[in-house]
Every structure is written in C-alpha cells, then in structure tokens.
Design a protein around this motif. Sequence first.
Motif, short mmCIF file in Angstrom:
data_model
loop_
_atom_site.label_atom_id
_atom_site.label_comp_id
_atom_site.label_asym_id
_atom_site.label_seq_id
_atom_site.Cartn_x
_atom_site.Cartn_y
_atom_site.Cartn_z
N VAL A 31 34.20 150.53 40.82
CA VAL A 31 35.13 151.59 41.18
C VAL A 31 35.11 152.67 40.10
O VAL A 31 34.80 152.41 38.94
CB VAL A 31 36.58 151.07 41.36
CG1 VAL A 31 36.67 150.11 42.52
CG2 VAL A 31 37.10 150.43 40.10
N LYS A 32 35.44 153.88 40.52
CA LYS A 32 35.68 154.98 39.60
C LYS A 32 37.19 155.17 39.51
O LYS A 32 37.87 155.20 40.53
CB LYS A 32 35.03 156.27 40.12
CG LYS A 32 33.53 156.29 40.01
CD LYS A 32 32.87 157.54 40.56
CE LYS A 32 33.66 158.79 40.44
NZ LYS A 32 32.94 160.00 40.91
N TYR A 72 44.23 156.80 40.23
CA TYR A 72 43.48 156.98 41.46
C TYR A 72 42.17 156.24 41.24
O TYR A 72 41.56 156.34 40.17
CB TYR A 72 43.20 158.47 41.73
CG TYR A 72 42.29 158.67 42.90
CD1 TYR A 72 42.79 158.72 44.19
CD2 TYR A 72 40.92 158.78 42.72
CE1 TYR A 72 41.95 158.89 45.27
CE2 TYR A 72 40.07 158.94 43.79
CZ TYR A 72 40.59 158.99 45.07
OH TYR A 72 39.75 159.14 46.14
N ALA A 73 41.74 155.52 42.25
CA ALA A 73 40.47 154.80 42.14
C ALA A 73 39.77 154.81 43.49
O ALA A 73 40.42 154.85 44.55
CB ALA A 73 40.69 153.37 41.68
N SER A 74 38.46 154.77 43.43
CA SER A 74 37.65 154.74 44.65
C SER A 74 36.38 153.95 44.37
O SER A 74 35.81 154.05 43.29
CB SER A 74 37.30 156.16 45.10
OG SER A 74 36.39 156.12 46.18
N ASP A 75 35.95 153.20 45.39
CA ASP A 75 34.67 152.50 45.25
C ASP A 75 33.53 153.30 45.86
O ASP A 75 32.40 152.82 45.96
CB ASP A 75 34.74 151.09 45.84
CG ASP A 75 34.93 151.07 47.35
OD1 ASP A 75 34.88 152.13 48.00
OD2 ASP A 75 35.12 149.97 47.90
N GLY A 76 33.84 154.52 46.31
CA GLY A 76 32.81 155.38 46.88
C GLY A 76 32.52 155.09 48.34
O GLY A 76 31.71 155.77 48.96
N ALA A 77 33.18 154.09 48.89
CA ALA A 77 32.98 153.75 50.31
C ALA A 77 34.35 153.78 50.98
O ALA A 77 34.99 154.82 51.03
CB ALA A 77 32.31 152.39 50.45
N VAL A 78 34.83 152.66 51.42
CA VAL A 78 36.11 152.61 52.12
C VAL A 78 37.28 152.24 51.21
O VAL A 78 38.44 152.38 51.59
CB VAL A 78 36.06 151.62 53.31
CG1 VAL A 78 35.08 152.11 54.35
CG2 VAL A 78 35.72 150.22 52.85
#
Length: 130
Positions: A31-32, A72-78
Amino acid sequence: MRFALALVFLLAAAGPADAALGVCNKGGRAVKVAVGLFNGTRWTSQGWWRVEPRKCAALVPGKLLARYYYLYASDGAVGVWDGGKSFCVGTTDKFAIIGRGRCTERGFDRRGFFEIDTGNRLDFTQTLSD
C-alpha cells in the motif's frame, strides 16, 4: 556485560514502535500511505510511504504532539482506506504539502483522509487490513 545487555535491550525495543505514528499493513498487497496532521499552527500532508504486506512503517518520528492524525492509503487496485477530511497529495513518490486548500490550483490531487484518534498517547500504530 551490562553494556551488552543494555545494547540488546535497546535494539529489541527499536522498530516501528519507536515511531510516534506508525502503520502496519496486514493485507496481501503493498500500500501507499499518506499522513495529514495539524502542528498547532498549520495543516500539512506528507507521503508516500510504501508499506509491503505484513510490514510496518514509521510515519511520524518522536512523540506525538496531537491527538488526531489523518491517513489515506491505497493498494493501487480496489483497496482504499479513506475518509472525510480532505488533504492535498502529491503525484510523485514523495511529497510534503503545507495547507489543505486549493489543491488542484497548486498542482496537487485531493484525497479524503480518515481520522485516527490516538487518545493522546505518545505513540500509536494504525493497522490496515483487507
């Protein structure tokens, strides 16, 4: 011998727990992560930290100075961990942005961060999971 024992103790105590604010990724994808905070005079946002699956990262070193922080975090997908507090985020690998307003006008993106209530603890670790 005392010195060696003290050194072992200090090294054992080191790690993500030394960070005032850390994040652990319990998910299956990297994750970012970005953090938003208020230092008493101004809002800032910083990122991006890449946190591999089942790893932790230190986001804010030293003692926590505020009760509330925002992530805030995202794995770049869902996978997205977001919320209702808007902050500016950079489009490059690393960023540090002062202020929360006029993101687009200043060349940044805007994301909604979720609030972390640290309960006034001196250190806190947030876990992200699938």
